[in-house]
Design an enzyme around this catalytic site. Structure first.
Site, PDB file in Angstrom:
ATOM      1  CB  SER A 139      75.925  67.674  37.917  1.00 41.87           C
ATOM      2  OG  SER A 139      75.385  67.194  36.711  1.00 41.87           O
ATOM      3  CE1 TYR A 152      79.989  68.917  34.765  1.00 45.21           C
ATOM      4  CE2 TYR A 152      78.409  67.117  34.790  1.00 45.21           C
ATOM      5  CZ  TYR A 152      78.736  68.430  35.067  1.00 45.21           C
ATOM      6  OH  TYR A 152      77.806  69.245  35.673  1.00 45.21           O
TER       7      TYR A 152
END
Length: 261
Positions: A139, A152
């Protein structure tokens, strides 16, 4: 890629499904992995309808025992894969103290510990053969941490560290390691993780959205060209470079235009 065996995790939708379809179109034998067997069967039908070869192997990669069972099944049924695409990932964007313990464990398991353990399962066979490639799909948060997504971001940074260290471990073995980092993707991720999209800092919204098919094409290209790292689109790559050269400035802009309590 013709005739190569490829394992793709998170293959029931989005990037994983697009990657499996693209690889099958190149002649690869694709093993699709995700929790939902029904969703995987739909993707297998989609691939076989176009003349491709695919098999569904449902598994919950948050469970280490299921990772071992999956790896054994892959080796028994199709052999040691030529390519492993670690794409599975989950997780809402939350402040750390707002993140329930089970959810925090889940977002660490997917992507990080799932990729760690599944890669370990296939490495002995790849080493014995003297070839292979591991592709970790990561990501933008692994490059540009944002406020309000600590668990995250931690998992994504861990995946980045694993990728870099593994690449050094495997130098000279014939096994390559790629990391593919797309910008925001028009998949169902933000539907499945409500509220996350609202936490994208305004400065990061300058980066164009890409499609799962765009990411799939970059993954295949990374394998074929033996690329270590693919960060795209160019606006994300520019942010990544700016973050390395001017971490204080990019950190301030991300905080200033990001989520606050």
């Amino acid at each position: 890629m013709a005739g190569k065996t490829v394992v793709v995790t998170g293959a029931s939708q989005g990037i994983g499904a697009a990657t499996a379809l693209t690889l099958a179109g190149r002649g690869s034998v694709v093993v699709l992995v995700a929790r939902s067997g029904e969703a995987l069967d739909e993707q297998v039908e989609r691939i076989t309808a176009t003349g491709g070869r695919a098999v569904a192997m449902p598994a919950d990669l948050a469970e280490i025992d299921q990772i071992r069972t999956l790896a054994e099944r892959v080796r028994d049924e199709v052999g040691v894969p030529d390519v492993l695409v670690n794409n599975a990932g989950v997780g809402r964007w939350l402040f750390l103290d707002d993140t329930p313990t089970p959810e925090l464990a889940g977002m660490i398991a997917l992507p990080f510990t799932a990729a760690l353990h599944l890669t370990r399962e296939f490495l002995p066979g790849m080493r014995a053969r003297g070839s292979g490639r591991v592709v970790n799909v990561n990501s933008p948060v692994s490059r540009l941490p944002i406020p309000g997504a600590t668990g995250y971001a931690a998992a994504r940074y861990a995946l980045r560290g694993m990728t870099a260290a593994l690449r050094l471990d495997l130098r000279g073995t014939g096994i390559g390691v790629s990391e593919v980092v797309p910008g925001k993707v028009s998949s169902r991720y933000f539907v499945n993780n409500p509220g996350a999209e609202d936490r994208i800092p305004a400065v990061a919204r300058l980066i164009p959205t890409v499609t799962p098919e765009d990411v799939a094409a970059r993954i295949v290209s990374a394998v074929e060209r033996e690329r270590d790292e693919v960060v795209f689109p160019w606006q994300l790559k520019a942010f990544d470079l700016a973050g390395r050269l001017f971490p204080g400035l990019t950190g301030y802009l991300t905080w200033r235009t990001g989520t606050h309590r």
